[in-house]
Motif scaffolding. Structure first.
Motif, short mmCIF file in Angstrom:
data_model
loop_
_atom_site.label_atom_id
_atom_site.label_comp_id
_atom_site.label_asym_id
_atom_site.label_seq_id
_atom_site.Cartn_x
_atom_site.Cartn_y
_atom_site.Cartn_z
N PHE A 14 128.84 0.15 7.25
CA PHE A 14 128.00 1.42 7.71
C PHE A 14 128.85 2.29 8.56
O PHE A 14 128.63 3.58 8.53
CB PHE A 14 127.10 0.69 8.81
CG PHE A 14 126.27 1.59 9.66
CD1 PHE A 14 124.74 1.67 9.23
CD2 PHE A 14 126.53 2.11 10.57
CE1 PHE A 14 124.09 2.56 9.83
CE2 PHE A 14 125.85 2.96 11.43
CZ PHE A 14 124.31 3.19 10.72
N ILE A 15 130.16 1.81 8.93
CA ILE A 15 131.06 2.64 9.54
C ILE A 15 131.74 3.67 8.51
O ILE A 15 131.80 4.78 8.70
CB ILE A 15 131.95 1.97 10.37
CG1 ILE A 15 131.34 1.27 11.57
CG2 ILE A 15 133.45 2.64 10.86
CD1 ILE A 15 132.36 0.21 12.32
N CYS A 33 126.08 9.12 2.61
CA CYS A 33 126.69 9.10 3.84
C CYS A 33 126.00 9.91 4.71
O CYS A 33 124.98 10.78 4.55
CB CYS A 33 128.20 9.76 3.62
SG CYS A 33 129.51 8.88 2.91
N GLY A 34 126.26 9.63 6.17
CA GLY A 34 125.53 10.42 7.33
C GLY A 34 126.02 11.77 7.20
O GLY A 34 127.27 12.10 7.12
N LYS A 44 119.12 5.91 6.50
CA LYS A 44 119.82 6.12 5.10
C LYS A 44 121.12 5.19 5.03
O LYS A 44 121.36 4.62 3.81
CB LYS A 44 120.20 7.53 4.64
CG LYS A 44 120.69 7.82 3.39
CD LYS A 44 120.74 9.18 3.11
CE LYS A 44 122.08 9.81 3.79
NZ LYS A 44 122.34 11.27 3.64
N MET A 45 122.01 5.40 6.07
CA MET A 45 123.31 4.62 6.05
C MET A 45 122.93 3.17 6.03
O MET A 45 123.71 2.56 5.27
CB MET A 45 124.04 5.06 6.95
CG MET A 45 124.65 6.44 7.01
SD MET A 45 125.78 6.97 8.39
CE MET A 45 124.74 7.05 9.55
N ILE A 80 115.21 -2.64 1.95
CA ILE A 80 114.37 -1.68 2.27
C ILE A 80 114.03 -1.76 3.55
O ILE A 80 113.76 -0.90 4.50
CB ILE A 80 112.82 -2.09 1.49
CG1 ILE A 80 113.08 -1.75 -0.21
CG2 ILE A 80 111.84 -1.49 1.95
CD1 ILE A 80 112.17 -2.28 -1.01
N VAL A 81 113.99 -2.99 4.10
CA VAL A 81 113.56 -3.41 5.61
C VAL A 81 114.82 -3.18 6.44
O VAL A 81 114.29 -2.77 7.60
CB VAL A 81 113.07 -5.01 5.53
CG1 VAL A 81 112.71 -5.50 7.11
CG2 VAL A 81 111.83 -5.07 4.75
N VAL A 82 115.94 -3.36 6.10
CA VAL A 82 117.09 -3.32 7.20
C VAL A 82 117.09 -1.86 8.00
O VAL A 82 117.32 -2.17 9.15
CB VAL A 82 118.49 -3.45 6.30
CG1 VAL A 82 119.60 -2.87 6.94
CG2 VAL A 82 118.46 -5.00 6.18
N PRO A 83 117.01 -0.83 7.48
CA PRO A 83 116.64 0.24 8.12
C PRO A 83 115.73 0.32 9.12
O PRO A 83 116.07 0.73 10.25
CB PRO A 83 116.53 1.58 7.14
CG PRO A 83 116.92 1.03 5.80
CD PRO A 83 116.80 -0.66 5.83
N TRP A 84 114.77 -0.31 8.89
CA TRP A 84 113.54 -0.37 10.07
C TRP A 84 114.13 -1.36 11.06
O TRP A 84 113.76 -1.18 12.33
CB TRP A 84 112.33 -0.55 9.45
CG TRP A 84 112.21 0.64 8.20
CD1 TRP A 84 112.41 0.37 6.87
CD2 TRP A 84 112.05 1.92 8.51
NE1 TRP A 84 112.14 1.66 6.70
CE2 TRP A 84 111.96 2.66 7.41
CE3 TRP A 84 111.88 2.79 10.04
CZ2 TRP A 84 111.84 3.82 7.45
CZ3 TRP A 84 111.72 3.96 9.69
CH2 TRP A 84 111.56 4.91 8.37
#
Length: 172
Positions: A14-15, A33-34, A44-45, A80-84
């Motif tokens: 993520f970093i 990337c962000g 998105k990241m 799919i779930v991790v961003p939320w």
């Protein structure tokens, strides 16, 4: 892979995605990337970070992973779930503490929330060890493809409506 180690790898990926475009300026990194500090870019990241960890895990444990007939379905669902999950965890601080004026506290919270998100993703995928029914497999694939599309499309064409509206912009 151990869930706590996977959480650490998630944080590191993520970093890397958070700063990858900014440090390199390589436009090829834009879809993953962000490119700004919006909530959407962080979602998105998180999505791409978890997917890349799952891919790395598959490549490093390929023989064992191939023996698992449905290796990808739990990981794609977690992706799919991790961003939320990240959004839910991160927003605990502003919900409970309000605006935090300390950059150090905000960064510490972001690091903690990101790590916990990665661990949660590992627990989610671990909880889905049994082979999902065909309908769930189809939904996972459809939602995964929709997610890839949305994260890519909205990077280049932000939607007219954001996740949250700043109340200051509503004053007329």
């Amino acid at each position: 892979m151990n869930a706590y180690f996977k959480g650490l790898l998630f944080l590191l990926f993520f970093i890397a995605l958070h700063h990858g475009y900014e440090l390199t300026g390589w436009h090829i990194l834009t879809p993953i990337c962000g490119v700004n500090e919006s909530v959407f870019q962080h979602l998105k990241m998180a999505f791409w970070s978890y997917l890349f960890i799952s891919l790395a895990e598959y490549l490093t444990a390929a023989r064992r992973a191939r023996k698992q007939g449905d290796y990808w379905y739990p990981r794609l669902l977690a992706t799919i779930v991790v961003p939320w999950v990240a959004m839910i965890i991160w927003y605990l601080m502003p919900a409970l503490a309000g605006r935090v004026d300390s950059l150090a506290v905000e960064i510490d919270w972001a690091i903690f929330a990101t790590y916990v998100t990665g661990v949660a993703g590992a627990f989610i995928e671990r909880g889905l060890k049994e082979s999902p029914p065909l309908e769930l497999k189809a939904l996972i694939i459809v939602f995964f493809l929709i997610s890839v599309f949305l994260y890519t499309w909205f990077t280049y064409n932000p939607p007219y409506i954001d996740v949250f509206v700043n109340p200051e912009t509503l004053k007329g």
